[in-house]
Design a protein around this motif. Structure first.
Motif, PDB file in Angstrom:
ATOM      1  N   ASN A 112      37.861  29.849  33.614  1.00 10.06           N
ATOM      2  CA  ASN A 112      37.087  28.911  34.436  1.00 10.06           C
ATOM      3  C   ASN A 112      37.948  27.767  34.973  1.00 10.06           C
ATOM      4  O   ASN A 112      37.472  26.941  35.725  1.00 10.06           O
ATOM      5  CB  ASN A 112      35.886  28.364  33.665  1.00 10.06           C
ATOM      6  N   ASP A 113      39.222  27.752  34.625  1.00 12.40           N
ATOM      7  CA  ASP A 113      40.159  26.760  35.148  1.00 12.40           C
ATOM      8  C   ASP A 113      40.610  27.213  36.533  1.00 12.40           C
ATOM      9  O   ASP A 113      41.293  28.220  36.678  1.00 12.40           O
ATOM     10  CB  ASP A 113      41.366  26.636  34.209  1.00 12.40           C
ATOM     11  N   LYS A 114      40.220  26.497  37.543  1.00  9.18           N
ATOM     12  CA  LYS A 114      40.489  26.907  38.912  1.00  9.18           C
ATOM     13  C   LYS A 114      41.979  26.867  39.276  1.00  9.18           C
ATOM     14  O   LYS A 114      42.403  27.487  40.231  1.00  9.18           O
ATOM     15  CB  LYS A 114      39.682  26.056  39.879  1.00  9.18           C
ATOM     16  N   SER A 115      42.771  26.147  38.511  1.00 10.21           N
ATOM     17  CA  SER A 115      44.201  26.069  38.824  1.00 10.21           C
ATOM     18  C   SER A 115      44.984  27.253  38.264  1.00 10.21           C
ATOM     19  O   SER A 115      46.052  27.570  38.747  1.00 10.21           O
ATOM     20  CB  SER A 115      44.791  24.771  38.277  1.00 10.21           C
ATOM     21  N   GLY A 116      44.436  27.897  37.233  1.00 11.92           N
ATOM     22  CA  GLY A 116      45.133  29.024  36.620  1.00 11.92           C
ATOM     23  C   GLY A 116      44.852  30.326  37.342  1.00 11.92           C
ATOM     24  O   GLY A 116      43.807  30.513  37.940  1.00 11.92           O
ATOM     25  N   GLN A 117      45.809  31.219  37.312  1.00 12.55           N
ATOM     26  CA  GLN A 117      45.636  32.521  37.929  1.00 12.55           C
ATOM     27  C   GLN A 117      45.825  33.593  36.871  1.00 12.55           C
ATOM     28  O   GLN A 117      46.539  33.403  35.894  1.00 12.55           O
ATOM     29  CB  GLN A 117      46.637  32.712  39.055  1.00 12.55           C
ATOM     30  N   ASN A 118      45.203  34.719  37.102  1.00 10.50           N
ATOM     31  CA  ASN A 118      45.341  35.852  36.221  1.00 10.50           C
ATOM     32  C   ASN A 118      46.041  36.966  37.004  1.00 10.50           C
ATOM     33  O   ASN A 118      45.402  37.652  37.805  1.00 10.50           O
ATOM     34  CB  ASN A 118      43.960  36.304  35.735  1.00 10.50           C
ATOM     35  N   PRO A 119      47.342  37.161  36.798  1.00 12.36           N
ATOM     36  CA  PRO A 119      48.068  38.156  37.589  1.00 12.36           C
ATOM     37  C   PRO A 119      47.565  39.582  37.379  1.00 12.36           C
ATOM     38  O   PRO A 119      47.621  40.401  38.287  1.00 12.36           O
ATOM     39  CB  PRO A 119      49.520  38.000  37.146  1.00 12.36           C
ATOM     40  N   VAL A 120      47.071  39.894  36.189  1.00 12.80           N
ATOM     41  CA  VAL A 120      46.553  41.235  35.937  1.00 12.80           C
ATOM     42  C   VAL A 120      45.298  41.463  36.767  1.00 12.80           C
ATOM     43  O   VAL A 120      45.160  42.479  37.454  1.00 12.80           O
ATOM     44  CB  VAL A 120      46.269  41.455  34.434  1.00 12.80           C
ATOM     45  N   LEU A 121      44.381  40.505  36.720  1.00 13.43           N
ATOM     46  CA  LEU A 121      43.149  40.632  37.492  1.00 13.43           C
ATOM     47  C   LEU A 121      43.446  40.672  38.990  1.00 13.43           C
ATOM     48  O   LEU A 121      42.864  41.465  39.726  1.00 13.43           O
ATOM     49  CB  LEU A 121      42.188  39.487  37.157  1.00 13.43           C
ATOM     50  N   THR A 122      44.381  39.842  39.440  1.00 10.38           N
ATOM     51  CA  THR A 122      44.763  39.836  40.856  1.00 10.38           C
ATOM     52  C   THR A 122      45.244  41.222  41.277  1.00 10.38           C
ATOM     53  O   THR A 122      44.838  41.750  42.313  1.00 10.38           O
ATOM     54  CB  THR A 122      45.857  38.785  41.113  1.00 10.38           C
ATOM     55  N   ARG A 123      46.099  41.827  40.472  1.00 10.17           N
ATOM     56  CA  ARG A 123      46.626  43.164  40.788  1.00 10.17           C
ATOM     57  C   ARG A 123      45.515  44.205  40.778  1.00 10.17           C
ATOM     58  O   ARG A 123      45.445  45.071  41.658  1.00 10.17           O
ATOM     59  CB  ARG A 123      47.717  43.527  39.784  1.00 10.17           C
ATOM     60  N   LEU A 124      44.636  44.152  39.779  1.00  7.51           N
ATOM     61  CA  LEU A 124      43.555  45.127  39.704  1.00  7.51           C
ATOM     62  C   LEU A 124      42.610  45.003  40.895  1.00  7.51           C
ATOM     63  O   LEU A 124      42.161  46.010  41.449  1.00  7.51           O
ATOM     64  CB  LEU A 124      42.777  44.973  38.394  1.00  7.51           C
ATOM     65  N   LEU A 125      42.319  43.776  41.296  1.00  6.23           N
ATOM     66  CA  LEU A 125      41.433  43.583  42.440  1.00  6.23           C
ATOM     67  C   LEU A 125      42.076  44.082  43.731  1.00  6.23           C
ATOM     68  O   LEU A 125      41.387  44.609  44.607  1.00  6.23           O
ATOM     69  CB  LEU A 125      41.032  42.113  42.564  1.00  6.23           C
ATOM     70  N   ARG A 126      43.393  43.935  43.841  1.00  6.69           N
ATOM     71  CA  ARG A 126      44.108  44.446  45.014  1.00  6.69           C
ATOM     72  C   ARG A 126      43.993  45.965  45.100  1.00  6.69           C
ATOM     73  O   ARG A 126      43.977  46.539  46.176  1.00  6.69           O
ATOM     74  CB  ARG A 126      45.584  44.065  44.939  1.00  6.69           C
TER      75      ARG A 126
END
Length: 151
Positions: A112-126
Motif C-alpha cells: 500500500n506504499d505508493k512509492s514502492g514498486q514490486n518488480p515481480v508484479l510489474t513483470r507478471l502484469l506485463r
C-alpha cells in the motif's frame, strides 16, 4: 486440483497473499504452492562458498515457510507445498506456472506504499496476456476479517 501459487518473500504484503490463497484453497478444495526464489546474485561462487550459502538460504526459507504452513494446516486445513528455485523471482514464477499445469491462480500481495514498486508484479502484469492462469492481487492492508469475508 487447482493450486494457488504464492511467492514467499520478506514483504509484509506476502502475509495477506498467503492468507488469501489458503482460505480460497480451503473453500474451493484446492491447494497452495508456496514458491521461494533464491536470487542468483546472492550466491557467491567459488571454493564451496556457493554450497554453504545455498544451504543457509534453504534453511532460512524452510523456517519461514514453516510459520505459514503451521497456520495453514491448523486454521484453513490446507497442506501447502514448498518449491525453492534459484534465479530471478519473476522468471521463476513464470517457469513454475509452465511446469505445474495444476496452478490455476497466481496470488500476489500489493504494497500500500505508493512509492514502492514490486518488480515481480510489474513483470507478471506485463505478460498477463500470455500467462496460463490469472493473477489475483491482494492489497497488503486488508484486515483478516475482510479477507475471510471475500474468500
Amino acid at each position: 486440483m487447482r493450486k494457488f501459487l504464492v511467492l514467499l518473500d520478506d514483504s509484509r504484503e506476502c502475509l495477506n497473499a498467503m492468507r488469501f490463497a489458503a482460505m480460497r484453497a480451503a473453500n474451493t478444495g484446492g491447494g497452495v504452492v508456496i514458491l521461494s526464489v533464491i536470487p542468483t546474485a546472492e550466491i557467491q561462487h567459488g571454493f564451496g562458498v556457493a554450497d554453504v550459502m545455498r544451504a543457509e538460504a534453504h534453511e532460512r526459507i524452510e523456517a519461514h515457510f514453516e510459520v505459514f504452513a503451521k497456520w495453514m494446516r491448523t486454521r484453513p486445513k490446507v497442506e501447502p507445498e514448498l518449491v525453492i528455485r534459484e534465479g530471478s523471482p519473476a522468471e521463476e514464477v513464470i517457469a513454475q506456472i509452465g511446469e505445474d499445469p495444476e496452478i490455476g491462480v497466481i496470488v500476489m500481495g500489493l504494497n500500500n506504499d505508493k512509492s514502492g514498486q514490486n518488480p515481480v508484479l510489474t513483470r507478471l502484469l506485463r505478460e498477463a496476456g500470455s500467462l496460463a492462469c490469472p493473477i489475483t492481487i491482494v492489497p497488503g492492508d486488508l484486515s483478516k476479517e475482510r479477507l475471510e469475508a471475500i474468500t
